[in-house]
Write a protein that holds these residues in place. Sequence first.
Motif, short mmCIF file in Angstrom:
data_model
loop_
_atom_site.label_atom_id
_atom_site.label_comp_id
_atom_site.label_asym_id
_atom_site.label_seq_id
_atom_site.Cartn_x
_atom_site.Cartn_y
_atom_site.Cartn_z
N GLU A 67 17.59 -0.30 11.13
CA GLU A 67 18.88 0.38 10.98
C GLU A 67 19.90 -0.06 12.03
O GLU A 67 21.04 -0.42 11.70
N GLU A 68 19.49 -0.06 13.29
CA GLU A 68 20.42 -0.38 14.38
C GLU A 68 20.95 -1.80 14.26
O GLU A 68 22.15 -2.05 14.40
N LYS A 69 20.06 -2.74 13.98
CA LYS A 69 20.44 -4.15 13.85
C LYS A 69 21.40 -4.34 12.68
O LYS A 69 22.39 -5.08 12.78
N ASP B 183 0.81 -1.23 0.00
CA ASP B 183 0.00 0.00 0.00
C ASP B 183 0.84 1.27 0.00
O ASP B 183 0.32 2.38 -0.18
N LYS B 184 2.15 1.15 0.18
CA LYS B 184 3.05 2.31 0.16
C LYS B 184 3.51 2.66 -1.26
O LYS B 184 4.09 3.73 -1.47
N GLU C 213 24.66 8.14 5.78
CA GLU C 213 23.84 8.65 6.89
C GLU C 213 22.91 7.58 7.42
O GLU C 213 22.70 7.45 8.62
N SER C 214 22.38 6.78 6.51
CA SER C 214 21.56 5.63 6.91
C SER C 214 21.67 4.55 5.84
O SER C 214 21.89 4.85 4.66
N ASP D 203 11.61 5.67 6.13
CA ASP D 203 11.51 5.86 7.59
C ASP D 203 11.14 4.56 8.28
O ASP D 203 11.67 4.25 9.35
N GLU D 204 10.23 3.79 7.67
CA GLU D 204 9.80 2.53 8.29
C GLU D 204 10.97 1.57 8.50
O GLU D 204 11.14 1.01 9.59
N PHE D 205 11.77 1.40 7.47
CA PHE D 205 12.89 0.45 7.58
C PHE D 205 13.98 1.00 8.49
O PHE D 205 14.61 0.22 9.22
#
Length: 204
Positions: free
Chosen positions: A189-191, A57-58, A176-177, A182-184
């Motif tokens: 990100e941390e993992k 749906d995104k 930077e990421s 944003d969802e992912f």
Amino acid sequence: MNLKEKYTELLIHIGFSTNEIQKNWFDLEKAYSNKSRHYHNLTHIKDMIFSFETYLDKLQKPNEILFSIFYHDYIYNSRKKDNELKSAQYALSVLPENISFDRQLVFDTICATQQHQHNAIEDINWLIDFDLKILARDWEDYQVYFEQIRKEYRIYPDLLYKPGRAKALKHFLENESIFQTDEFRNLYEEKARMNIQKEIKLLS
């Protein structure tokens, strides 16, 4: 999920004939089942489609993104640096001329899987994240992943492979990421950064 059924359903929707679909599926399955592929195979495609369905749906143009998922690693040679470009070109060659389909989006999406950089088109960012979700798996699964990648590069001795792999991984950390949506970022990100850092230590 049956990949052949998913592929057939998509191509019928796009406007392919039954004969074309059967031939294209045969070619696709053969390419992804090559014995040299340990990670970039149909299992990887299936994992990406699971993410695709979760975030359907995104997407603004889901058919183009799904088609891109099927073809983004169609050409895969660990000795070459133009796999993504060749895969994108091949994907376009499969599409009939007389259909209404965003060819440019397919081409740009597949090419974007080379650098995994943020894109102005949000659909492309979603596909990049689907492709990189493996980086945030539990450590045991992540180990299986990087061992599979090593097998795909087995023609290279450790002397060449380890610094090359470490450089590629550090490139992710320097961004930077890692993830583009944003969802992912919030979920993974941390993992992913922890896994990459652990692998880099093992390579040194």
